[in-house]
Design a protein around this motif. Structure first.
Motif, PDB file in Angstrom:
ATOM      1  N   SER A 102      15.057 -12.874 -11.330  1.00 33.90           N
ATOM      2  CA  SER A 102      16.197 -13.656 -10.849  1.00 33.90           C
ATOM      3  C   SER A 102      15.815 -14.352  -9.549  1.00 33.90           C
ATOM      4  O   SER A 102      14.799 -14.035  -8.917  1.00 33.90           O
ATOM      5  N   ASP A 103      16.639 -15.289  -9.110  1.00 36.48           N
ATOM      6  CA  ASP A 103      16.401 -15.968  -7.837  1.00 36.48           C
ATOM      7  C   ASP A 103      16.345 -14.963  -6.689  1.00 36.48           C
ATOM      8  O   ASP A 103      15.490 -15.050  -5.807  1.00 36.48           O
ATOM      9  N   ASP A 104      17.265 -14.007  -6.700  1.00 37.04           N
ATOM     10  CA  ASP A 104      17.312 -13.016  -5.624  1.00 37.04           C
ATOM     11  C   ASP A 104      16.052 -12.153  -5.615  1.00 37.04           C
ATOM     12  O   ASP A 104      15.547 -11.785  -4.538  1.00 37.04           O
ATOM     13  N   GLU A 105      15.542 -11.815  -6.788  1.00 34.59           N
ATOM     14  CA  GLU A 105      14.316 -11.017  -6.859  1.00 34.59           C
ATOM     15  C   GLU A 105      13.127 -11.791  -6.299  1.00 34.59           C
ATOM     16  O   GLU A 105      12.265 -11.230  -5.610  1.00 34.59           O
ATOM     17  N   LYS A 107      13.283 -14.256  -4.021  1.00 31.49           N
ATOM     18  CA  LYS A 107      13.459 -14.363  -2.566  1.00 31.49           C
ATOM     19  C   LYS A 107      13.086 -13.062  -1.865  1.00 31.49           C
ATOM     20  O   LYS A 107      12.483 -13.078  -0.784  1.00 31.49           O
ATOM     21  N   GLU A 108      13.424 -11.951  -2.475  1.00 35.31           N
ATOM     22  CA  GLU A 108      13.089 -10.661  -1.881  1.00 35.31           C
ATOM     23  C   GLU A 108      11.572 -10.444  -1.892  1.00 35.31           C
ATOM     24  O   GLU A 108      10.997  -9.964  -0.906  1.00 35.31           O
ATOM     25  N   ALA A 109      10.914 -10.820  -2.973  1.00 38.62           N
ATOM     26  CA  ALA A 109       9.464 -10.626  -3.077  1.00 38.62           C
ATOM     27  C   ALA A 109       8.705 -11.495  -2.078  1.00 38.62           C
ATOM     28  O   ALA A 109       7.629 -11.106  -1.607  1.00 38.62           O
ATOM     29  N   HIS A 111       9.253 -12.007   0.952  1.00 44.10           N
ATOM     30  CA  HIS A 111       9.125 -11.370   2.265  1.00 44.10           C
ATOM     31  C   HIS A 111       7.776 -10.669   2.420  1.00 44.10           C
ATOM     32  O   HIS A 111       7.245 -10.566   3.529  1.00 44.10           O
ATOM     33  N   GLY A 112       7.222 -10.195   1.307  1.00 45.23           N
ATOM     34  CA  GLY A 112       5.956  -9.477   1.351  1.00 45.23           C
ATOM     35  C   GLY A 112       4.746 -10.381   1.551  1.00 45.23           C
ATOM     36  O   GLY A 112       3.615  -9.893   1.694  1.00 45.23           O
ATOM     37  N   LEU A 190       6.200  -9.620  -8.996  1.00 45.56           N
ATOM     38  CA  LEU A 190       7.451  -9.755  -9.755  1.00 45.56           C
ATOM     39  C   LEU A 190       7.340  -9.157 -11.158  1.00 45.56           C
ATOM     40  O   LEU A 190       8.332  -9.106 -11.889  1.00 45.56           O
TER      41      LEU A 190
END
Length: 304
Positions: A102-105, A107-109, A111-112, A190
């Motif tokens: 998903s888009d949120d997944e 965006k969260e990834a 950060h790494g 992802l």
């Protein structure tokens, strides 16, 4: 030994590189069009990538390291669900997945991948393995162990999601970054694989793609005053360094490779800076005790 033919012309020509052309081919085209004796570029772009390729002529080649070390920004599209052997769309698909984050997944990834990260260059890259370019060994079907390298990523953001299979990103990073590795590693993080589909360098240090000249324009203006007029002064390549002005006597000493007196500015003892006289760069060096100790000296005609 035969001397290189061509003009002693110095400056920067910013090219908006087209897809399908190597960085070396662009430099050769510019050197021909300007009848220049010496030329080089500040940072290779993959053949299928587009955008800023800063070509240095003559004495400006001495400022290339400062552009190479500067921050750069890339706009690129990642194809999700497939990994290729080249980490871009030119290679063969070697593994695939039906998973789509998903888009949120996403965006969260991301950060790494910000800050000081470790990055393994692609198998098809110009890094040297035991003295030989990796891409040459990869073309022979060899899989190599390539050591990870540090990369500073200032920013990595998602700018678009055209569909489930594609994500558009922008990244600002330091020297030595491989966008193809970012796409590959993001896909692995992802759990869906990924590779670069499109890549554009939108700026590099002080140079921006929108200010660049096209290869078609280089051809059309070849060997003309109009193309000469598109050259930026070599001093633009020193934009990341502080400037110190010097007297005529200081400039003369610096041009001979000796420490020269400079007018103190916002530079501390031991800092790297460049010295100018009447607006022209004279040398780059280290500031010590009111003098610049040169490590690069520029040979330029007098101003005016």
């Amino acid at each position: 030994m035969a001397r290189k033919k061509g003009r002693d012309i110095s400056g920067w020509l910013i090219v908006d590189k087209p897809a399908g052309m190597t960085s070396t081919s662009v430099v050769n085209k510019v050197r021909w069009a300007l009848a220049a004796k010496k030329a080089g570029h500040a940072g290779t772009l993959d053949p299928e990538a587009t955008g800023v390729l800063a070509v240095a002529l003559g004495e400006a080649t001495k400022t290339v390291p400062f552009i190479t070390d500067a921050l750069k920004a890339y706009r690129f599209t990642v194809r999700l669900g497939q990994r290729t052997n080249t980490d871009d769309g030119e290679g063969e698909v070697i593994t695939s997945s039906d998973a789509r984050p998903s888009d949120d997944e996403i965006k969260e990834a991301l950060h790494g991948f910000v800050g000081e990260i470790q990055q393994v260059p692609p198998q098809f890259s110009a890094v040297k393995i035991d003295g030989e370019r990796a891409y040459k060994r990869a073309r022979d079907g060899e899989t190599m162990e390539i050591e990870p390298r540090p990369l500073w990523v200032e920013e990595l953001v998602m700018t678009g999601r055209p569909d489930a299979d594609h994500v558009e990103l922008e990244m600002t990073c330091g020297k030595g970054g491989y966008v193809r590795s970012i796409a590959r590693d993001l896909g692995e993080a992802l759990g869906c694989h990924g590779h670069v589909l499109k890549l554009r360098r939108i700026w590099s240090g002080p140079f921006e793609a929108e200010d660049g000249i096209t290869i078609e324009q280089v051809d059309a203006l070849a060997k003309s005053p109009e193309l000469d007029a598109r050259l930026l002064p070599l001093e633009v390549g020193l934009a990341e360094l502080p400037e110190l002005k010097c007297t005529a006597e200081g400039a003369a000493r610096l041009r001979n490779g000796n420490p020269g007196m400079v007018i103190p500015g916002e530079v501390d003892y031991g800092d790297e800076a460049w010295a100018s006289f009447e607006g022209r760069a004279v040398a780059v060096g280290v500031f010590k005790g009111g003098e610049l100790h040169p490590n690069r000296v520029f040979v330029q005609p007098a101003a005016g």
